[in-house]
Scaffold this motif. Structure first.
Motif, PDB file in Angstrom:
ATOM      1  N   ALA A 108       0.843  -1.197   0.000  1.00  5.09           N
ATOM      2  CA  ALA A 108       0.000   0.000   0.000  1.00  5.09           C
ATOM      3  C   ALA A 108       0.878   1.246   0.000  1.00  5.09           C
ATOM      4  O   ALA A 108       1.822   1.352   0.783  1.00  5.09           O
ATOM      5  N   LYS A 109       0.545   2.202  -0.862  1.00  3.31           N
ATOM      6  CA  LYS A 109       1.329   3.434  -0.959  1.00  3.31           C
ATOM      7  C   LYS A 109       0.784   4.540  -0.064  1.00  3.31           C
ATOM      8  O   LYS A 109       1.403   5.606   0.052  1.00  3.31           O
ATOM      9  N   THR A 110      -0.370   4.295   0.565  1.00  2.00           N
ATOM     10  CA  THR A 110      -0.926   5.248   1.525  1.00  2.00           C
ATOM     11  C   THR A 110      -1.423   4.481   2.747  1.00  2.00           C
ATOM     12  O   THR A 110      -1.750   3.294   2.661  1.00  2.00           O
ATOM     13  N   SER A 111      -1.513   5.160   3.870  1.00  2.00           N
ATOM     14  CA  SER A 111      -2.003   4.518   5.094  1.00  2.00           C
ATOM     15  C   SER A 111      -3.475   4.141   4.960  1.00  2.00           C
ATOM     16  O   SER A 111      -3.924   3.129   5.511  1.00  2.00           O
ATOM     17  N   LYS A 112      -4.232   4.925   4.210  1.00  2.00           N
ATOM     18  CA  LYS A 112      -5.646   4.611   3.978  1.00  2.00           C
ATOM     19  C   LYS A 112      -5.780   3.306   3.206  1.00  2.00           C
ATOM     20  O   LYS A 112      -6.588   2.434   3.555  1.00  2.00           O
ATOM     21  N   SER A 115      -4.862   0.341   5.481  1.00  2.00           N
ATOM     22  CA  SER A 115      -5.914   0.011   6.432  1.00  2.00           C
ATOM     23  C   SER A 115      -7.040  -0.779   5.778  1.00  2.00           C
ATOM     24  O   SER A 115      -7.529  -1.780   6.333  1.00  2.00           O
ATOM     25  N   ARG A 116      -7.447  -0.370   4.592  1.00  2.00           N
ATOM     26  CA  ARG A 116      -8.559  -1.046   3.920  1.00  2.00           C
ATOM     27  C   ARG A 116      -8.159  -2.431   3.416  1.00  2.00           C
ATOM     28  O   ARG A 116      -8.971  -3.361   3.436  1.00  2.00           O
ATOM     29  N   LEU A 117      -6.925  -2.583   2.967  1.00  2.00           N
ATOM     30  CA  LEU A 117      -6.468  -3.907   2.557  1.00  2.00           C
ATOM     31  C   LEU A 117      -6.388  -4.843   3.758  1.00  2.00           C
ATOM     32  O   LEU A 117      -6.752  -6.025   3.664  1.00  2.00           O
ATOM     33  N   CYS A 118      -5.920  -4.332   4.883  1.00  2.00           N
ATOM     34  CA  CYS A 118      -5.853  -5.156   6.100  1.00  2.00           C
ATOM     35  C   CYS A 118      -7.244  -5.592   6.548  1.00  2.00           C
ATOM     36  O   CYS A 118      -7.413  -6.712   7.044  1.00  2.00           O
ATOM     37  N   GLU A 119      -8.237  -4.735   6.370  1.00  2.00           N
ATOM     38  CA  GLU A 119      -9.614  -5.115   6.690  1.00  2.00           C
ATOM     39  C   GLU A 119     -10.065  -6.279   5.821  1.00  2.00           C
ATOM     40  O   GLU A 119     -10.719  -7.212   6.300  1.00  2.00           O
ATOM     41  N   GLN A 120      -9.713  -6.238   4.540  1.00  2.00           N
ATOM     42  CA  GLN A 120     -10.069  -7.341   3.644  1.00  2.00           C
ATOM     43  C   GLN A 120      -9.390  -8.640   4.085  1.00  2.00           C
ATOM     44  O   GLN A 120      -9.996  -9.722   4.031  1.00  2.00           O
ATOM     45  N   ILE A 121      -8.145  -8.545   4.501  1.00  2.00           N
ATOM     46  CA  ILE A 121      -7.395  -9.736   4.913  1.00  2.00           C
ATOM     47  C   ILE A 121      -8.003 -10.346   6.169  1.00  2.00           C
ATOM     48  O   ILE A 121      -8.109 -11.575   6.293  1.00  2.00           O
ATOM     49  N   ARG A 122      -8.410  -9.503   7.105  1.00  2.00           N
ATOM     50  CA  ARG A 122      -8.999 -10.010   8.351  1.00  2.00           C
ATOM     51  C   ARG A 122     -10.336 -10.703   8.103  1.00  2.00           C
ATOM     52  O   ARG A 122     -10.725 -11.600   8.855  1.00  2.00           O
ATOM     53  N   ASP A 123     -11.046 -10.303   7.073  1.00  2.00           N
ATOM     54  CA  ASP A 123     -12.342 -10.901   6.752  1.00  2.00           C
ATOM     55  C   ASP A 123     -12.101 -12.151   5.905  1.00  2.00           C
ATOM     56  O   ASP A 123     -11.821 -12.059   4.711  1.00  2.00           O
ATOM     57  N   THR A 124     -12.193 -13.339   6.504  1.00  2.00           N
ATOM     58  CA  THR A 124     -11.899 -14.580   5.783  1.00  2.00           C
ATOM     59  C   THR A 124     -12.906 -14.856   4.669  1.00  2.00           C
ATOM     60  O   THR A 124     -12.655 -15.694   3.800  1.00  2.00           O
ATOM     61  N   ASP A 125     -14.048 -14.163   4.682  1.00  2.00           N
ATOM     62  CA  ASP A 125     -15.028 -14.296   3.604  1.00  2.00           C
ATOM     63  C   ASP A 125     -14.940 -13.136   2.616  1.00  2.00           C
ATOM     64  O   ASP A 125     -15.792 -12.997   1.742  1.00  2.00           O
ATOM     65  N   ALA A 232       3.449 -18.113  -5.019  1.00  2.51           N
ATOM     66  CA  ALA A 232       2.201 -17.360  -4.858  1.00  2.51           C
ATOM     67  C   ALA A 232       1.775 -16.852  -6.228  1.00  2.51           C
ATOM     68  O   ALA A 232       2.144 -15.755  -6.645  1.00  2.51           O
ATOM     69  N   TYR A 233       0.984 -17.657  -6.942  1.00  2.92           N
ATOM     70  CA  TYR A 233       0.737 -17.362  -8.348  1.00  2.92           C
ATOM     71  C   TYR A 233      -0.497 -16.496  -8.601  1.00  2.92           C
ATOM     72  O   TYR A 233      -0.631 -15.884  -9.662  1.00  2.92           O
ATOM     73  N   LYS A 234      -1.407 -16.422  -7.638  1.00  2.00           N
ATOM     74  CA  LYS A 234      -2.625 -15.624  -7.871  1.00  2.00           C
ATOM     75  C   LYS A 234      -2.998 -14.826  -6.632  1.00  2.00           C
ATOM     76  O   LYS A 234      -3.011 -15.350  -5.517  1.00  2.00           O
ATOM     77  N   LEU A 235      -3.290 -13.554  -6.859  1.00  2.00           N
ATOM     78  CA  LEU A 235      -3.710 -12.670  -5.768  1.00  2.00           C
ATOM     79  C   LEU A 235      -4.910 -11.863  -6.245  1.00  2.00           C
ATOM     80  O   LEU A 235      -4.874 -11.233  -7.302  1.00  2.00           O
ATOM     81  N   THR A 236      -5.988 -11.914  -5.457  1.00  2.00           N
ATOM     82  CA  THR A 236      -7.223 -11.207  -5.803  1.00  2.00           C
ATOM     83  C   THR A 236      -7.637 -10.338  -4.624  1.00  2.00           C
ATOM     84  O   THR A 236      -7.598 -10.784  -3.475  1.00  2.00           O
ATOM     85  N   PHE A 237      -8.032  -9.110  -4.906  1.00  2.00           N
ATOM     86  CA  PHE A 237      -8.506  -8.223  -3.841  1.00  2.00           C
ATOM     87  C   PHE A 237      -9.289  -7.075  -4.461  1.00  2.00           C
ATOM     88  O   PHE A 237      -9.226  -6.838  -5.676  1.00  2.00           O
ATOM     89  N   ALA A 238     -10.031  -6.377  -3.619  1.00  2.00           N
ATOM     90  CA  ALA A 238     -10.764  -5.193  -4.067  1.00  2.00           C
ATOM     91  C   ALA A 238      -9.865  -3.977  -3.933  1.00  2.00           C
ATOM     92  O   ALA A 238      -9.206  -3.789  -2.904  1.00  2.00           O
TER      93      ALA A 238
END
Length: 280
Positions: A108-112, A115-125, A232-238
């Protein structure tokens, strides 16, 4: 890049497919302790909020006791030089790969954004999904969703499968699928639902099929190879700002044991068009 529908109600996704030669994704080295070359990282995607790269194998994600050049330091230097920044550059590390493991990572290039990526990681769904390829000795004793409880010995840096009742035990979940079998080896995909230390390596060992090249956990079933055959061949995120689903895919190196299998045919990877990636 190409648009495709995601699993969530036809929401548009951006998919980046890459087929890179081994020189682009694996740091050349003379020995196990060789430091990373400063130009040994491939940038897959960059905007004002994100930096997605291919982590070279045998490079630490962040500084450790070895003192070897780490990926985070390399990328901060890249940002300082590219944007002529005064002093240090902010770069948030939201997930890690073990030193022997290479593949796709997002920073992440910004703290915002961090934070939002970490929220996605914590949500296992949630939408943040990490999928690995591994070549293992033998065939997994089970496929589908697997679950173990793991404990780490901080002194030895070893992780073991333990009873769920043990104090400090952490639940580890993954989905394992066999893609192909050749010459006593299996190519498997491992979708990590949780992100425990050494998780894929320990869970595959527990399924009686240690990863090729894993001298740490392979035991008497260890198979030698140039590198640990975990990628680690595939990474998906919002996207943390736009909400767009991003998917990045990159093939493992063209070396043993990966070249035992038709990885390109099995996971439907195509070569990138010019401009889809560049090197530091």
């Amino acid at each position: 890049m190409e648009n495709e529908n995601t699993k969530n109600g036809g929401k548009p996704a951006t998919k980046v497919k890459l087929r890179l030669d081994v020189k682009d994704v694996v740091r050349k080295r003379k020995d196990e302790d060789a430091q990373a070359d400063p130009d040994g990282v491939t940038v897959l995607y960059e905007d004002n909020h994100l930096l997605v790269v291919l982590k070279p194998q045998n490079v630490p994600t962040q500084g450790d006791s070895s003192g070897d050049t780490d990926l985070l330091t390399m990328l901060k230097k890249y940002l300082v030089e590219k944007y002529n920044k005064a002093g240090n550059a902010y770069l948030g590390m939201v997930h890690r790969l073990d030193r022997p493991t290479g593949g796709v990572m997002v920073f992440a290039k910004t703290s915002k954004a961090a934070s939002r990526l970490c929220e996605q990681i914590r949500d296992t769904d949630g939408e943040f999904e990490k999928t690995y390829l591994a070549v293992v000795n033998g065939r997994p004793s089970r496929e589908g969703k697997i679950e173990h409880y793991l404990a780490k010995d901080e002194k030895t840096n070893m992780v073991t499968v333990v009873p769920s009742t043990l104090e400090g035990a952490k639940k580890a979940e993954a989905e394992v699928k066999v893609l192909d079998e050749q010459n006593g080896l299996s190519l498997v995909s491992v979708h990590l639902i949780t992100g425990r230390s050494h998780q894929a390596r320990v869970q595959l060992k527990a399924l009686s099929c240690p990863i090729v090249g894993d001298v740490k956990y392979g035991g008497d079933k260890a198979v030698k190879s140039p590198h640990l055959a975990l990628w680690a061949y595939k990474l998906t995120f919002a996207h943390p700002v736009t909400g767009e689903t991003l998917r990045f895919i990159a093939l493992p190196p063209s070396e043993f044991p990966w070249n035992t299998f038709d990885t390109e045919g099995l996971i439907d990877i195509v070569r990138p068009q010019s401009g889809n990636h560049y090197k530091l």
